[in-house]
Design a protein around this motif. Structure first.
Motif, PDB file in Angstrom:
ATOM      1  N   GLU A   1       0.844  -1.157   0.082  1.00 51.76           N
ATOM      2  CA  GLU A   1       0.159   0.108  -0.112  1.00 51.76           C
ATOM      3  C   GLU A   1       0.868   1.317   0.004  1.00 51.76           C
ATOM      4  O   GLU A   1       0.663   2.170  -0.867  1.00 51.76           O
ATOM      5  N   LEU A   2       1.892   1.371   0.926  1.00 52.72           N
ATOM      6  CA  LEU A   2       2.902   2.329   0.912  1.00 52.72           C
ATOM      7  C   LEU A   2       3.495   2.470  -0.571  1.00 52.72           C
ATOM      8  O   LEU A   2       3.649   3.694  -0.816  1.00 52.72           O
ATOM      9  N   ASP A   3       3.964   1.528  -1.061  1.00 53.61           N
ATOM     10  CA  ASP A   3       4.615   1.406  -2.615  1.00 53.61           C
ATOM     11  C   ASP A   3       3.653   2.094  -3.736  1.00 53.61           C
ATOM     12  O   ASP A   3       3.924   3.031  -4.425  1.00 53.61           O
ATOM     13  N   ARG A   4       2.427   1.815  -3.539  1.00 48.57           N
ATOM     14  CA  ARG A   4       1.567   2.288  -4.461  1.00 48.57           C
ATOM     15  C   ARG A   4       1.287   3.946  -4.113  1.00 48.57           C
ATOM     16  O   ARG A   4       1.339   4.563  -5.032  1.00 48.57           O
ATOM     17  N   TYR A   5       1.259   4.154  -3.034  1.00 44.92           N
ATOM     18  CA  TYR A   5       0.864   5.564  -2.686  1.00 44.92           C
ATOM     19  C   TYR A   5       2.111   6.463  -3.044  1.00 44.92           C
ATOM     20  O   TYR A   5       2.197   7.397  -3.732  1.00 44.92           O
TER      21      TYR A   5
ATOM     22  N   ALA B   1       2.488   6.784  -6.967  1.00 42.75           N
ATOM     23  CA  ALA B   1       1.574   7.937  -7.363  1.00 42.75           C
ATOM     24  C   ALA B   1       2.113   9.381  -7.252  1.00 42.75           C
ATOM     25  O   ALA B   1       1.611  10.316  -7.826  1.00 42.75           O
ATOM     26  N   LEU B   2       2.996   9.645  -6.254  1.00 43.77           N
ATOM     27  CA  LEU B   2       3.506  10.842  -5.771  1.00 43.77           C
ATOM     28  C   LEU B   2       4.849  11.191  -6.640  1.00 43.77           C
ATOM     29  O   LEU B   2       5.101  12.269  -6.958  1.00 43.77           O
ATOM     30  N   TYR B   3       5.432  10.080  -6.872  1.00 42.81           N
ATOM     31  CA  TYR B   3       7.134  10.431  -7.432  1.00 42.81           C
ATOM     32  C   TYR B   3       7.368   9.476  -8.658  1.00 42.81           C
ATOM     33  O   TYR B   3       6.915   8.440  -8.903  1.00 42.81           O
ATOM     34  N   PRO B   4       8.456  10.117  -9.512  1.00 44.41           N
ATOM     35  CA  PRO B   4       8.725   9.250 -10.743  1.00 44.41           C
ATOM     36  C   PRO B   4       9.629   8.116  -9.904  1.00 44.41           C
ATOM     37  O   PRO B   4      10.232   8.090  -8.904  1.00 44.41           O
TER      38      PRO B   4
END
Length: 160
Positions: free
Chosen positions: A20-24, A27-30
């Motif tokens: 879940e953290l990785d998906r978040y 979505a925020l950073y390249p």
């Protein structure tokens, strides 16, 4: 009620939180600004991993410290399920990680977080972390914030 427990990177509940953290973060950073360390690839003696469990049984948070062998460590994978935020669980988790790191003679903790994660930056500031320069293996990145905290100013005092 919540409890903090030792964890391993192979536990399904921990894997689910990290996913879940990785998906978040994706979505925020390249990709080049995401530093998604695979905790399961680390030797057990280099890793401190804790999880937060709700009394109803759900795992709602996790965090790790990677010990570097030189007396420093890096805070990694700190994440609280959004439905359980606002209860100071992050502070409790970080304190537990810091306590175990100091018990293992880690004198300094460092971390990298992103500029778009303002709640995380505020959490680390509340816990006493201050901004610093990029540290190995990182290089300067305009999307990253680097922070550190001294846990033990003089290791001689840790041995008493």
């Amino acid at each position: 009620m919540y409890s903090i427990n030792d964890a391993t990177a192979a536990q399904p509940d921990v894997i689910a939180l990290i996913d879940e953290l990785d998906r978040y973060q994706r979505a925020l950073y390249p990709a080049e600004s995401n530093h998604l360390l695979d905790l399961a690839a680390l030797p057990a003696q280099k890793l401190i991993l804790r999880k937060i469990r709700h009394t109803e049984g759900a795992t709602v948070g996790c965090g790790a410290v990677v010990l570097n062998g030189d007396g420093s460590g890096e805070m990694k994978r700190v994440f609280i399920d959004p439905r359980h935020r606002g209860q100071r669980l992050g502070e409790i988790l970080i304190a537990a990680l810091e306590q175990e790191a100091a018990a293992r003679f880690c004198h300094t903790l460092r971390l990298e977080t992103g500029i778009r994660q303002l709640a995380a930056v505020k959490l680390y500031e509340r816990c006493g972390y201050q901004t610093c320069r990029a540290f190995a293996p990182y290089v300067d990145d305009p999307l990253s914030i680097f922070m550190e905290k001294t846990l033990i100013a003089d290791l001689r005092f840790a041995m008493q």
